[in-house]
Motif scaffolding. Structure first.
Motif, PDB file in Angstrom:
ATOM      1  N   ASP A  67       0.832  -1.204   0.000  1.00  0.00           N
ATOM      2  CA  ASP A  67       0.000   0.000   0.000  1.00  0.00           C
ATOM      3  C   ASP A  67       0.868   1.256   0.000  1.00  0.00           C
ATOM      4  O   ASP A  67       1.712   1.449   0.877  1.00  0.00           O
ATOM      5  CB  ASP A  67      -0.898  -0.014   1.243  1.00  0.00           C
ATOM      6  N   LYS A  68       0.676   2.120  -0.959  1.00  0.00           N
ATOM      7  CA  LYS A  68       1.505   3.322  -1.059  1.00  0.00           C
ATOM      8  C   LYS A  68       1.264   4.292   0.095  1.00  0.00           C
ATOM      9  O   LYS A  68       2.061   5.192   0.330  1.00  0.00           O
ATOM     10  CB  LYS A  68       1.299   4.027  -2.400  1.00  0.00           C
ATOM     11  N   TYR A  69       0.200   4.109   0.858  1.00  0.00           N
ATOM     12  CA  TYR A  69      -0.091   4.999   1.986  1.00  0.00           C
ATOM     13  C   TYR A  69       0.484   4.497   3.316  1.00  0.00           C
ATOM     14  O   TYR A  69       0.313   5.123   4.347  1.00  0.00           O
ATOM     15  CB  TYR A  69      -1.599   5.216   2.126  1.00  0.00           C
ATOM     16  N   THR A  70       1.160   3.362   3.297  1.00  0.00           N
ATOM     17  CA  THR A  70       1.795   2.838   4.510  1.00  0.00           C
ATOM     18  C   THR A  70       3.053   3.658   4.782  1.00  0.00           C
ATOM     19  O   THR A  70       3.914   3.789   3.912  1.00  0.00           O
ATOM     20  CB  THR A  70       2.161   1.352   4.339  1.00  0.00           C
ATOM     21  N   CYS A  71       3.136   4.210   5.993  1.00  0.00           N
ATOM     22  CA  CYS A  71       4.293   5.045   6.333  1.00  0.00           C
ATOM     23  C   CYS A  71       5.551   4.184   6.469  1.00  0.00           C
ATOM     24  O   CYS A  71       5.490   2.964   6.641  1.00  0.00           O
ATOM     25  CB  CYS A  71       4.034   5.843   7.605  1.00  0.00           C
TER      26      CYS A  71
END
Length: 83
Positions: free
Chosen positions: A24-28
């Protein structure tokens, strides 16, 4: 046909779950690194399930008992997962 005897597919629901968040590209970055470490632990667990064991005797607080430890040389597992 190719011989894939050294190839192991881990098809575990927890690994799939964690891989989803790794992708997921939104995972920090912090969570990404934690997830990669966790998947590495799961992979090591799965890949070592057939390691040979030997019996040893240990003394517990209550009595002596037989238990098992890894036989032979002790392995070192280093997970290398690339993004």
């Amino acid at each position: 046909m190719r011989d894939y005897k050294n190839f192991h597919i881990v098809d575990h629901p927890l690994v799939k779950h964690k891989l989803t968040y790794i992708r997921d590209k939104y995972t920090c970055k912090k969570v990404f690194k934690e997830l990669v470490d966790e998947v590495g632990i799961f992979l090591a667990y799965e890949l070592t399930k057939d390691f040979p064991l030997e019996d040893v005797e240990v003394e517990t607080p209550l009595c002596k008992t037989k238990s098992q430890v890894l036989a032979g040389k002790k392995p070192v597992l280093v997970p290398i997962l690339r993004a």
